[in-house]
Design an enzyme around this catalytic site. Structure first.
Site, short mmCIF file in Angstrom:
data_model
loop_
_atom_site.label_atom_id
_atom_site.label_comp_id
_atom_site.label_asym_id
_atom_site.label_seq_id
_atom_site.Cartn_x
_atom_site.Cartn_y
_atom_site.Cartn_z
N GLY A 24 -8.08 -66.96 102.37
CA GLY A 24 -9.41 -67.40 101.94
C GLY A 24 -10.48 -66.36 102.20
N ASN A 25 -10.13 -65.31 102.95
CA ASN A 25 -11.05 -64.20 103.21
C ASN A 25 -10.61 -63.06 102.29
OD1 ASN A 25 -11.99 -61.75 104.25
ND2 ASN A 25 -11.91 -62.42 106.38
N SER A 28 -10.01 -59.45 103.62
CA SER A 28 -8.81 -59.35 104.46
C SER A 28 -7.57 -59.24 103.58
CB SER A 28 -8.73 -60.57 105.39
OG SER A 28 -7.42 -60.83 105.82
N ARG A 129 -6.50 -66.26 115.27
CA ARG A 129 -7.76 -66.47 115.97
C ARG A 129 -7.68 -67.65 116.95
NH1 ARG A 129 -13.13 -64.81 113.16
NH2 ARG A 129 -13.36 -64.40 115.39
N GLU A 163 -15.47 -73.20 114.10
CA GLU A 163 -15.56 -71.74 113.96
C GLU A 163 -16.89 -71.22 114.49
OE1 GLU A 163 -13.19 -69.64 111.77
OE2 GLU A 163 -11.73 -71.25 111.99
N HIS A 231 -16.88 -68.93 105.60
CA HIS A 231 -17.85 -69.45 106.57
C HIS A 231 -19.20 -69.57 105.86
CE1 HIS A 231 -15.34 -67.43 109.95
NE2 HIS A 231 -15.15 -68.72 110.01
N ASP A 233 -21.97 -68.52 106.88
CA ASP A 233 -22.81 -67.31 107.03
C ASP A 233 -22.49 -66.24 106.01
OD1 ASP A 233 -20.51 -66.11 108.06
OD2 ASP A 233 -21.33 -65.76 110.08
N ASN A 342 -12.43 -56.21 106.61
CA ASN A 342 -11.71 -57.40 107.06
C ASN A 342 -12.58 -58.66 106.89
OD1 ASN A 342 -9.05 -57.57 107.81
ND2 ASN A 342 -9.34 -56.65 109.83
N CYS A 348 -21.57 -61.45 111.10
CA CYS A 348 -20.33 -61.89 111.76
C CYS A 348 -20.18 -61.24 113.12
CB CYS A 348 -19.11 -61.48 110.94
SG CYS A 348 -19.02 -62.19 109.32
O1 SUG Z 1 -11.98 -64.98 110.59
N1 SUG Z 1 -11.32 -61.72 109.50
C1 SUG Z 1 -12.25 -62.67 110.07
C2 SUG Z 1 -13.66 -62.38 109.62
C3 SUG Z 1 -14.65 -63.26 110.35
C4 SUG Z 1 -16.03 -63.13 109.81
N2 SUG Z 1 -16.92 -63.93 110.53
C5 SUG Z 1 -17.96 -64.61 110.04
N3 SUG Z 1 -18.10 -64.83 108.74
N4 SUG Z 1 -18.81 -65.09 110.84
C6 SUG Z 1 -11.85 -64.11 109.73
O2 SUG Z 1 -11.44 -64.35 108.60
C7 SUG Z 1 -9.13 -60.64 109.27
C8 SUG Z 1 -8.02 -60.20 110.15
C9 SUG Z 1 -6.90 -59.53 109.41
O3 SUG Z 1 -6.66 -59.83 108.26
O4 SUG Z 1 -6.24 -58.67 110.02
C10 SUG Z 1 -10.07 -61.62 109.97
O5 SUG Z 1 -9.66 -62.30 110.90
#
Ligand code: SUG
Length: 419
Positions: A24-25, A28, A129, A163, A231, A233, A342, A348
């Site tokens: 979802g990121n 990443s 996490r 989170e 998120h 933010d 990432n 963040c």
């Molecule tokens: O939780 N990325 C984090 C990024 C967090 C960003 N924080 C805020 N939006 N506040 C996450 O998705 C990627 C790690 C990896 O793929 O190796 C990661 O955890």
């Protein structure tokens, strides 16, 4: 006593890598398998902190976590040498750098007992996490140990995903005055998980002793989550009386804006229309993952990633905004590309705490001289680069461990933070 906003940035740890762990990121996923640069990453973060100090803002620091997390691996019946690659990558993750996910903070002016309340985030939705919180909690209990000023809470229990401040906004006429706390949650159903559950948000509000009339629970729009806003933010940011948000950030914005105006009549909502900046451009550029700060002269500035400057629709909208009469007067781009790759922008990387700095353990506060010393350690010890296949390499692991021990010793925290 002088209550002010302090930004605590997470120092980017020596195991920073691109393992593609966050469903979802989009960043990443896009950079999965790429070679990371932990040293450059940490130096970028330190420069961001320096820039804020030079703006006259108060700055704090959270330490990276001990990696690999052998205690977590032991609970899984394995160790870093034997673990399957995805488990090893999770145990090596440097994701605690994103301090906005460390905890949710309610300043003293909002709480029933007049103390600042902090709840460490459980981060249970993402395996890599989910094991951050014990080491985060250890730092919070040290930094905010004065029981007259602070109450530090254990995480909300699983399965309710929390989170932290990434899904929490606070609006107030001024930082030190009572505010309205906004908890943004997701509802699953789209292609990506909703990482903030309303049950967790409500638990945090109760634990902090917030006034129900000044607490709003607002659903994030499914379109935003589906477009990669894992998120809140990533699509909205607030500071004092100003909310800066994308038109499609919230599921029912008319109702939210009406409730917000009723609770805080002085609020100013700066909304970016989708016709000017699409959700895709907002998420690619991370324009809302900015630090919206009040400068010592009272003007507000947006500390945003250089990627926002490189996205034409975003930059031209921002230029028009500062040329107008709005409350946000300055744009300050910062280079945090290693973190951005990432999915972690300037916002963040920081956790905001409104408190009197004199009540905080000074080992967690930084000035430029301390940043210089930390930068020297980073330059001497942090690995220059890591490819995901290197994560099991015993020499790399020894180096990561040595980096952490040297830093923690330098900050005089080795007696308190044991691996
Ligand atoms: O939780 N990325 C984090 C990024 C967090 C960003 N924080 C805020 N939006 N506040 C996450 O998705 C990627 C790690 C990896 O793929 O190796 C990661 O955890």
């Amino acid at each position: 006593m002088s209550v002010t906003e302090i930004n605590f940035d997470g120092l980017i740890g020596p195991s920073h890598n691109y393992a593609g762990l966050s469903l979802g990121n989009l960043a990443s996923a896009r950079n999965a398998g790429a070679v990371s640069q932990p040293r450059a990453a940490a130096l970028q973060g330190l420069e961001k902190m320096r820039g804020k100090i030079r703006l006259g803002l108060k700055q704090g620091l959270f330490l990276p976590q001990w990696r690999p997390d052998g205690a977590w691996l032991a609970r899984l019946g394995t160790d870093v040498g034997q673990a399957e690659p995805h488990i090893r990558a999770a145990a090596m993750s440097a994701s605690s750098m994103w301090a906005a996910n460390a905890a949710t903070i309610s300043p003293a002016a909002d709480t029933q007992d007049g103390r600042t309340h902090l709840t460490v985030a459980n981060l249970v939705t993402m395996p890599h996490r989910s094991h951050e919180w014990p080491q985060t909690l250890a730092q919070l209990r040290l930094a905010f140990s004065d029981p007259r000023a602070f109450a530090v809470h254990d995480p909300v229990p699983a399965p309710f995903g929390d989170e932290g401040a990434a899904n929490h906004m606070r609006l107030a006429e001024r930082h030190d005055l009572p505010g309205v706390e906004i908890f943004v949650y997701g509802q699953s159903g789209g292609p990506f998980p909703a990482r903030q559950h309303v049950e967790a948000s409500k638990a945090v509000a109760r634990l902090h002793g917030l006034n129900p009339a000044r607490s709003l629970f607002v659903q994030q729009s499914e379109a935003a989550i589906a477009a990669g806003a894992f998120h809140n933010d990533v699509v909205a940011v607030a500071n004092e009386r100003v909310l800066f948000a994308h038109e499609h950030a919230f599921a029912d914005k008319d109702r939210f804006y009406a409730d917000l105006r009723a609770a805080l009549p002085c609020v100013e909502i700066v909304e970016v229309p989708a016709s000017a900046v699409s959700l895709a451009d907002a998420i690619k550029s991370y324009v809302f993952n900015a630090q919206l700060v009040t400068l010592p002269d009272g003007a507000m500035a947006l500390i945003l990633p250089t990627e926002a400057q490189e996205t034409p629709a975003v930059w031209s909208w921002l230029q028009q905004m500062v040329a107008g009469n709005g409350p946000i007067r300055r744009l300050i781009p910062v280079d945090v590309r290693q973190s951005m790759a990432n999915g972690g922008g300037p916002a963040c990387l920081r956790l905001r705490v409104v408190a009197d700095p004199a009540t905080i353990d000074p080992r967690f506060l930084v000035d430029e001289a301390r940043l210089d010393e930390i930068a020297k350690i980073v330059a001497a010890y942090w690995p220059e680069q890591i490819a995901p296949d290197d994560l099991g390499d015993t020499r790399l692991i020894a180096r990561i461990e040595q980096s952490w021990l040297t830093l923690v010793d330098h900050l005089q925290l080795s007696g308190d933070l044991v691996p």
